[in-house]
Design a protein around this motif. Sequence first.
Motif, PDB file in Angstrom:
ATOM      1  N   MET A  48      67.791 -33.075 -70.139  1.00  0.00           N
ATOM      2  CA  MET A  48      68.460 -33.680 -71.267  1.00  0.00           C
ATOM      3  C   MET A  48      69.947 -33.705 -70.979  1.00  0.00           C
ATOM      4  O   MET A  48      70.534 -32.718 -70.588  1.00  0.00           O
ATOM      5  CB  MET A  48      68.142 -32.878 -72.523  1.00  0.00           C
ATOM      6  N   SER A  49      70.577 -34.864 -71.183  1.00  0.00           N
ATOM      7  CA  SER A  49      71.980 -35.029 -70.840  1.00  0.00           C
ATOM      8  C   SER A  49      72.912 -34.419 -71.873  1.00  0.00           C
ATOM      9  O   SER A  49      74.033 -34.065 -71.546  1.00  0.00           O
ATOM     10  CB  SER A  49      72.304 -36.515 -70.673  1.00  0.00           C
ATOM     11  N   GLY A  50      72.488 -34.337 -73.116  1.00  0.00           N
ATOM     12  CA  GLY A  50      73.328 -33.782 -74.163  1.00  0.00           C
ATOM     13  C   GLY A  50      74.337 -34.776 -74.706  1.00  0.00           C
ATOM     14  O   GLY A  50      75.167 -34.425 -75.521  1.00  0.00           O
ATOM     15  N   LYS A  51      74.295 -36.023 -74.246  1.00  0.00           N
ATOM     16  CA  LYS A  51      75.224 -37.040 -74.720  1.00  0.00           C
ATOM     17  C   LYS A  51      74.866 -37.425 -76.150  1.00  0.00           C
ATOM     18  O   LYS A  51      73.699 -37.582 -76.488  1.00  0.00           O
ATOM     19  CB  LYS A  51      75.172 -38.259 -73.816  1.00  0.00           C
ATOM     20  N   ARG A  52      75.890 -37.566 -76.979  1.00  0.00           N
ATOM     21  CA  ARG A  52      75.691 -37.935 -78.381  1.00  0.00           C
ATOM     22  C   ARG A  52      76.115 -39.375 -78.612  1.00  0.00           C
ATOM     23  O   ARG A  52      77.097 -39.841 -78.046  1.00  0.00           O
ATOM     24  CB  ARG A  52      76.525 -37.023 -79.290  1.00  0.00           C
ATOM     25  N   TYR A  53      75.366 -40.062 -79.434  1.00  0.00           N
ATOM     26  CA  TYR A  53      75.664 -41.449 -79.773  1.00  0.00           C
ATOM     27  C   TYR A  53      75.939 -41.527 -81.275  1.00  0.00           C
ATOM     28  O   TYR A  53      75.339 -40.806 -82.060  1.00  0.00           O
ATOM     29  CB  TYR A  53      74.490 -42.353 -79.410  1.00  0.00           C
ATOM     30  N   THR A  54      76.812 -42.447 -81.654  1.00  0.00           N
ATOM     31  CA  THR A  54      77.146 -42.606 -83.070  1.00  0.00           C
ATOM     32  C   THR A  54      75.972 -43.231 -83.819  1.00  0.00           C
ATOM     33  O   THR A  54      75.103 -43.871 -83.216  1.00  0.00           O
ATOM     34  CB  THR A  54      78.378 -43.509 -83.251  1.00  0.00           C
ATOM     35  N   GLU A  55      75.983 -43.038 -85.123  1.00  0.00           N
ATOM     36  CA  GLU A  55      74.945 -43.642 -85.964  1.00  0.00           C
ATOM     37  C   GLU A  55      74.993 -45.166 -85.831  1.00  0.00           C
ATOM     38  O   GLU A  55      73.958 -45.826 -85.813  1.00  0.00           O
ATOM     39  CB  GLU A  55      75.146 -43.228 -87.432  1.00  0.00           C
ATOM     40  N   GLU A  56      76.193 -45.728 -85.725  1.00  0.00           N
ATOM     41  CA  GLU A  56      76.354 -47.172 -85.592  1.00  0.00           C
ATOM     42  C   GLU A  56      75.727 -47.683 -84.294  1.00  0.00           C
ATOM     43  O   GLU A  56      75.095 -48.730 -84.271  1.00  0.00           O
ATOM     44  CB  GLU A  56      77.837 -47.562 -85.642  1.00  0.00           C
ATOM     45  N   PHE A  57      75.918 -46.929 -83.207  1.00  0.00           N
ATOM     46  CA  PHE A  57      75.343 -47.298 -81.912  1.00  0.00           C
ATOM     47  C   PHE A  57      73.820 -47.318 -82.002  1.00  0.00           C
ATOM     48  O   PHE A  57      73.170 -48.258 -81.544  1.00  0.00           O
ATOM     49  CB  PHE A  57      75.800 -46.299 -80.840  1.00  0.00           C
ATOM     50  N   LYS A  58      73.270 -46.282 -82.602  1.00  0.00           N
ATOM     51  CA  LYS A  58      71.820 -46.175 -82.732  1.00  0.00           C
ATOM     52  C   LYS A  58      71.257 -47.313 -83.580  1.00  0.00           C
ATOM     53  O   LYS A  58      70.250 -47.936 -83.223  1.00  0.00           O
ATOM     54  CB  LYS A  58      71.437 -44.833 -83.355  1.00  0.00           C
ATOM     55  N   ALA A  59      71.912 -47.583 -84.713  1.00  0.00           N
ATOM     56  CA  ALA A  59      71.455 -48.656 -85.599  1.00  0.00           C
ATOM     57  C   ALA A  59      71.542 -50.012 -84.898  1.00  0.00           C
ATOM     58  O   ALA A  59      70.640 -50.850 -85.040  1.00  0.00           O
ATOM     59  CB  ALA A  59      72.278 -48.653 -86.889  1.00  0.00           C
ATOM     60  N   ALA A  60      72.601 -50.233 -84.119  1.00  0.00           N
ATOM     61  CA  ALA A  60      72.748 -51.492 -83.388  1.00  0.00           C
ATOM     62  C   ALA A  60      71.654 -51.637 -82.332  1.00  0.00           C
ATOM     63  O   ALA A  60      71.128 -52.737 -82.118  1.00  0.00           O
ATOM     64  CB  ALA A  60      74.131 -51.570 -82.748  1.00  0.00           C
ATOM     65  N   ALA A  61      71.292 -50.537 -81.684  1.00  0.00           N
ATOM     66  CA  ALA A  61      70.210 -50.567 -80.700  1.00  0.00           C
ATOM     67  C   ALA A  61      68.899 -50.964 -81.372  1.00  0.00           C
ATOM     68  O   ALA A  61      68.153 -51.797 -80.847  1.00  0.00           O
ATOM     69  CB  ALA A  61      70.081 -49.204 -80.025  1.00  0.00           C
ATOM     70  N   VAL A  62      68.625 -50.391 -82.518  1.00  0.00           N
ATOM     71  CA  VAL A  62      67.383 -50.693 -83.246  1.00  0.00           C
ATOM     72  C   VAL A  62      67.369 -52.151 -83.702  1.00  0.00           C
ATOM     73  O   VAL A  62      66.329 -52.806 -83.666  1.00  0.00           O
ATOM     74  CB  VAL A  62      67.202 -49.720 -84.430  1.00  0.00           C
ATOM     75  N   LYS A  63      68.525 -52.686 -84.080  1.00  0.00           N
ATOM     76  CA  LYS A  63      68.589 -54.089 -84.500  1.00  0.00           C
ATOM     77  C   LYS A  63      68.153 -55.024 -83.376  1.00  0.00           C
ATOM     78  O   LYS A  63      67.596 -56.085 -83.635  1.00  0.00           O
ATOM     79  CB  LYS A  63      70.004 -54.454 -84.957  1.00  0.00           C
ATOM     80  N   GLN A  64      68.429 -54.633 -82.133  1.00  0.00           N
ATOM     81  CA  GLN A  64      67.999 -55.441 -80.991  1.00  0.00           C
ATOM     82  C   GLN A  64      66.475 -55.549 -80.950  1.00  0.00           C
ATOM     83  O   GLN A  64      65.931 -56.573 -80.545  1.00  0.00           O
ATOM     84  CB  GLN A  64      68.513 -54.844 -79.679  1.00  0.00           C
ATOM     85  N   LEU A  65      65.806 -54.506 -81.382  1.00  0.00           N
ATOM     86  CA  LEU A  65      64.334 -54.506 -81.412  1.00  0.00           C
ATOM     87  C   LEU A  65      63.808 -55.224 -82.641  1.00  0.00           C
ATOM     88  O   LEU A  65      62.974 -56.114 -82.555  1.00  0.00           O
ATOM     89  CB  LEU A  65      63.803 -53.069 -81.439  1.00  0.00           C
ATOM     90  N   VAL A  66      64.294 -54.799 -83.794  1.00  0.00           N
ATOM     91  CA  VAL A  66      63.743 -55.250 -85.065  1.00  0.00           C
ATOM     92  C   VAL A  66      64.132 -56.694 -85.381  1.00  0.00           C
ATOM     93  O   VAL A  66      63.272 -57.508 -85.714  1.00  0.00           O
ATOM     94  CB  VAL A  66      64.195 -54.305 -86.199  1.00  0.00           C
ATOM     95  N   ASN A  67      65.409 -57.008 -85.285  1.00  0.00           N
ATOM     96  CA  ASN A  67      65.885 -58.334 -85.686  1.00  0.00           C
ATOM     97  C   ASN A  67      65.772 -59.380 -84.587  1.00  0.00           C
ATOM     98  O   ASN A  67      65.557 -60.542 -84.874  1.00  0.00           O
ATOM     99  CB  ASN A  67      67.342 -58.262 -86.146  1.00  0.00           C
ATOM    100  N   ARG A  68      65.952 -58.954 -83.353  1.00  0.00           N
ATOM    101  CA  ARG A  68      65.975 -59.926 -82.249  1.00  0.00           C
ATOM    102  C   ARG A  68      64.712 -59.926 -81.415  1.00  0.00           C
ATOM    103  O   ARG A  68      64.526 -60.798 -80.585  1.00  0.00           O
ATOM    104  CB  ARG A  68      67.187 -59.677 -81.382  1.00  0.00           C
ATOM    105  N   GLY A  69      63.852 -58.927 -81.609  1.00  0.00           N
ATOM    106  CA  GLY A  69      62.564 -58.901 -80.936  1.00  0.00           C
ATOM    107  C   GLY A  69      62.578 -58.523 -79.464  1.00  0.00           C
ATOM    108  O   GLY A  69      61.621 -58.786 -78.752  1.00  0.00           O
ATOM    109  N   HIS A  70      63.658 -57.899 -79.000  1.00  0.00           N
ATOM    110  CA  HIS A  70      63.702 -57.475 -77.603  1.00  0.00           C
ATOM    111  C   HIS A  70      62.778 -56.277 -77.389  1.00  0.00           C
ATOM    112  O   HIS A  70      62.661 -55.422 -78.257  1.00  0.00           O
ATOM    113  CB  HIS A  70      65.126 -57.095 -77.191  1.00  0.00           C
TER     114      HIS A  70
END
Length: 59
Positions: free
Chosen positions: A1-23
């Motif tokens: 585990m790298s221990g790197k932390r991501y912001t809530e905004e980053f995570k939500a934007a990543a999910v939008k790529q799946l949910v809204n754009r279908g990637h």
Amino acid sequence: MSGKRYTEEFKAAAVKQLVNRGHPAAEVAEWLGVSIHSIYVWTKRYGGPEVERKAQHPV
């Protein structure tokens, strides 16, 4: 585990790529340099309707 932390905004934007754009999850994970497991966890948390998410994870 790298221990790197991501912001809530980053995570939500990543999910939008799946949910809204279908990637595909694997593609998004590769583009962002994160594990597929992280994408799935974030999707579970941020993928539902906004009202439902706020009820489950109040700020």
